[in-house]
Every structure is written in C-alpha cells, then in structure tokens.
Design a protein around this motif. Structure first.
Motif, PDB file in Angstrom:
ATOM      1  N   SER A  89       0.877  -1.178   0.000  1.00 23.09           N
ATOM      2  CA  SER A  89       0.000   0.000   0.000  1.00 23.09           C
ATOM      3  C   SER A  89       0.905   1.215   0.000  1.00 23.09           C
ATOM      4  O   SER A  89       2.130   1.070   0.004  1.00 23.09           O
ATOM      5  CB  SER A  89      -0.866  -0.007   1.264  1.00 23.09           C
ATOM      6  OG  SER A  89      -0.038   0.157   2.400  1.00 23.09           O
ATOM      7  N   ASP A 345      -8.123  -5.598   1.780  1.00 23.36           N
ATOM      8  CA  ASP A 345      -7.876  -4.211   1.361  1.00 23.36           C
ATOM      9  C   ASP A 345      -6.886  -4.107   0.197  1.00 23.36           C
ATOM     10  O   ASP A 345      -7.032  -3.235  -0.655  1.00 23.36           O
ATOM     11  CB  ASP A 345      -7.329  -3.370   2.535  1.00 23.36           C
ATOM     12  CG  ASP A 345      -8.374  -3.186   3.628  1.00 23.36           C
ATOM     13  OD1 ASP A 345      -9.513  -3.646   3.436  1.00 23.36           O
ATOM     14  OD2 ASP A 345      -8.041  -2.588   4.676  1.00 23.36           O
ATOM     15  N   PHE A 346      -5.873  -4.954   0.192  1.00 25.64           N
ATOM     16  CA  PHE A 346      -4.787  -4.755  -0.791  1.00 25.64           C
ATOM     17  C   PHE A 346      -4.519  -5.985  -1.647  1.00 25.64           C
ATOM     18  O   PHE A 346      -3.588  -6.002  -2.432  1.00 25.64           O
ATOM     19  CB  PHE A 346      -3.493  -4.358  -0.056  1.00 25.64           C
ATOM     20  CG  PHE A 346      -3.668  -3.214   0.896  1.00 25.64           C
ATOM     21  CD1 PHE A 346      -4.046  -1.955   0.416  1.00 25.64           C
ATOM     22  CD2 PHE A 346      -3.491  -3.385   2.267  1.00 25.64           C
ATOM     23  CE1 PHE A 346      -4.216  -0.887   1.287  1.00 25.64           C
ATOM     24  CE2 PHE A 346      -3.663  -2.324   3.148  1.00 25.64           C
ATOM     25  CZ  PHE A 346      -4.034  -1.074   2.656  1.00 25.64           C
TER      26      PHE A 346
END
Ligand SMILES: *Cc1c(COP(=O)(O)O)cnc(C)c1O
Length: 439
Positions: A89, A345-346
């Motif tokens: 990220s 999320d990633f």
C-alpha cells in the motif's frame, strides 16, 4: 579482523568462529568492531546488484580468509533468487525473502553458512547440529545436502512444526538426519548446546552448530537491508524496518547494516506472544520464559539466542537499545485479523510471520503520527520483512483467509516424499548414544 565471544573469554579468527559456531565459554562470536563502508558505496547503492552488495559487505567481515574469486562464486550461488520489495500500500512494502529453495528467509543465511563451512573445512569430516523451530532446519539441510564429509543432524520439536515444514525437514535422506524431539523448540536448542559442549562427543567428532548463533548466518542476512535501500531510496523518505523476530538473528543483521553506515531510520522488533524482548525494553529486566505456541511458530522462542549479541552492540545499555529498537508483541487474534484485512484491502497474502511484522508497522505509525503534526513533510516508508511464503503455513493461512492458496511446485515436491526421522526425548544421554553410534 578478530572475532570475540560475547562472554569475552575467547578470541579467534573468522575461520574458527564459523567452524565452531559457539565459543567455548558459551558465548556467541562477534566481530571486534563493525566495519564502516565508504560514502561512494552508499551513493552508488541503487546501481548495484544484490550480488555486488553481498560481495562488498561479506568481504568486510571475511577479509583474507577467502579469495575474492571464491567468495564471488559462493555469493552468486547463494543469492540465485530474487528478493523484491513489493508494494502493499502507500508507504508499506514487503521485502519478500522467500523466493529461495525452501521458501523462507533462512535460505540466505543457511546456504551461505553451509558453503563457507564446506570451503573452510577443506573436506575434513564434520557433524553439524541444528535445532530448528521449523524453517532453519530445512534451509540448513538444503545448504548442506550432499556436501561431502558433512553430516547434518536436525533437532525439531515433535508436533510443533507445520506438516509441510516437517516434510521439508525429514525427507532429504543421505547426509541429512532428522531427530524428532519430544519437547519444545527451547528444549531442542538447549539439547543442541549440550551436544556441542559435550567433551566425549567433541573428542570423537568435529562438531559445529548451524543455528542462528553461527556468525556466518548473520553476515549474509545484512545484505538485504542494503538491497531494500537500493530499491526504495528513490522514494526519498526515511526507511523503517519491521522485523518479525524469534531468535533475533535477522534483527541483529539489520543492526550490523546500520552500524556499517546504512541510514535506517528505525527498527521495529515485532514479536508474537513470546514477548521477552518487548518486556525487556519496557522494564529493563531480561527474563527468559518458556516458549508459547502460536500460529507464527518460527518465532516461538522464549530465550532468544541473539539477545547476547544485541546487548553487546549496545554495550549493555538499555537506553541505547530503546533508541534503536521499538518492540511490540501481538496475539494470534490480531495476527489473523491483519492477514484478513491486508488480503481484503490490498489483495496481498501475508503469512503469519509477515502479518506480525505488518502489525508492528501499523503500531509504530500511530506513535509516529501523533509525534508529528505536519504529516506531509514527516513521513516514512515502512518495510516489513516477509520471512516465509504463505504456502509454508498452508493450513493456518487457508483457515484464516477461508480460501485455497496455491502451493508452489518447489514445496509440493517435498509433500510427495516420505518422512524419515528418529524420535528421542529431550535427553542428552540418549541422543548422545545415538550420535556415538553414528560414524
Ligand atoms: C526464523 C524465522 C523468523 C524469526 O527470525 P529470527 O532471526 O530468529 O528472529 C521469522 N519468520 C520466519 C518465517 C522464520 O522462519
């Protein structure tokens, strides 16, 4: 350069330090000083290859004990896989140390050590004793497999390594023997130390240790801190490393890199429930404890062997220790939540050890942000050391992420082979009988 035991009773050269592993006084060998690299090396760092960095750094520690040509050959063989810094990220990178033959970072140190020992022992027969909490044993086995004159004995805690890790320890055959010990990793480590200092065994055999206590494991582990800088310096921000820690070999190697002049902004020692070092930094008292079993099992260490080395680097001064290293402990629950969150999320799959390191960065960021209000100008890049491929812990990772993960061919090959081990209680006299009967 001289090598001196952390307990100060023994002084020797690099060759003896590598071949002995542990000093006679029970201490660990350290270089008498940490060499400094010149400014041009750092200016030129982004243009160097991993192998070039490795050669330059290793040469400083090994001096004339090996020719440039032989050292280059060893470095090229050992570092024949990629170590990419992969972006997870904004401002968080994963330094993937798991692309070697057994898919854990220990390949780097163990393969280097194996080749250096084989080179320095000049064909003399030797028995290598290695206690493992999971990953060391297979990396050591892979490094020494089929090396003439060298017999390797791997001591691992029965039922406390993952099924795939066990296959990676017990399926080599040839000069690699697996001893399944009824006990914890700490028992295995204590037993290995007893074997190595047993008089009778030492009279009969040339014994050496292949744990992270061997200085030849540490030296190459410092290479990739430089290599991470070579890849990430262009971002122009301070670099913080979070190191998932058990015996603290990886972290100690990072401290070497910093002392050599690498401008690392901060180290984070991230641990699981085995929190001896975070407690030490908080209270100033070092109290070893029995190890607790966790899902990041390669870090289930209750009495980290490299603590003595770190203490000597900081001249026993806890305030120096605190300046350089922040240390946090995380539960299995937090580790699992993080694996899920980072996947969602990633779309990045962390193994449980890498997840502990990720948590260290998140925790450090909170304290960093509250100390700096001008967030645009005060920022850092966090690098977590991803120490194993998630497929090495396939059961745990699949259970947490509720999804199948693909097993790389390299690992699948171990699964197909048959386990061979001998089982012993953690008892020196019984294991000694076994070793005495081996030729
Ligand atoms: C050995 C290991 C660690 C801990 O490294 P130390 O150098 O002992 O602190 C972390 N993660 C994995 C996957 C390991 O195998």
């Amino acid at each position: 350069m001289k090598y001196i035991s952390t307990r100060k009773q023994e002084e020797t050269n690099i060759k003896t330090a590598i071949l002995k592993g542990l000093a006679d006084d029970g201490g660990l060998f350290m270089p008498e000083y940490i060499p400094q690299l010149e400014a041009d090396f750092f200016e030129n760092l982004p243009n160097l290859s991993l192998q070039e960095i490795g050669f330059k750094v290793a040469k400083e520690f090994l001096g004339e004990s090996i020719s440039d040509e032989n050292l280059k050959e060893i470095i090229d063989e050992v570092l024949n896989f990629e170590i990419p810094a992969v972006k997870i990220s904004d401002n968080i990178y994963s330094l993937e140390l798991f692309h070697g033959p057994t898919m854990a970072f220990k390949d780097v140190g163990a393969r280097f050590m194996a080749r250096m020992m084989a080179y320095l022992s000049e064909g003399k027969p030797m028995k290598v004793i290695a206690a493992t909490s999971g990953d060391t044993g297979s990396a050591v086995a892979s490094g020494f497999f089929n090396v003439l004159g060298i017999e390797v004995y791997i001591l691992y805690p029965k039922g406390k390594v993952s099924p795939l890790q066990e296959k990676q320890l017990t399926t080599w055959g040839g000069n690699i023997k697996a001893l399944e010990i009824d006990g914890t990793f700490d028992d295995c480590q204590a037993l290995a130390k007893q074997i190595l200092s047993d008089e009778e065994l030492n009279q009969k055999f040339t014994l050496t240790s292949a744990n992270s206590i061997n200085i030849a494991r540490l030296i190459p582990q410092s290479f990739y801190f430089f290599w991470a800088f070579a890849q990430l310096q262009k971002l122009g921000k301070p670099i913080v490393f979070s190191v998932p820690s058990g015996n603290f070999g990886n972290l100690t190697a990072g401290l070497f890199a910093k002392k050599m002049g690498l401008p690392i902004h901060q180290f984070i020692a991230s641990t699981n429930a085995n929190d001896v070092v975070p407690n030490y930094l908080e209270t100033g008292n070092y109290e070893s404890k029995p190890s607790k079993q966790t899902i990041s099992n390669a870090m289930d260490v209750g009495n980290p062997s490299n603590f003595e080395r770190m203490k000597s680097l900081f001249n026993d001064d806890v305030s120096e220790f605190k300046k350089e290293i922040k240390s946090y402990s995380f539960s299995d629950e937090e580790t699992k939540e993080t694996m899920i969150k980072v996947k969602n999320d990633f779309d990045y799959t962390l193994d449980p050890h890498g997840a502990v390191a990720y948590l260290g960065l998140v925790t450090f960021r909170k304290s960093f942000d509250s100390a700096h209000d001008d967030k645009d100008n005060e920022d850092f890049v966090g690098v977590l050391l991803e120490t194993a491929h998630p497929a090495k812990f396939v059961e745990a990772v699949e259970e947490v992420l509720k999804t199948k993960i693909e097993i790389p061919e390299k690992l699948e090959a171990f699964n197909k082979k048959e386990k061979k081990s001998v089982e012993y209680p953690a008892d020196l006299s019984l294991v000694k009988n076994y070793l005495m009967e081996e030729n």
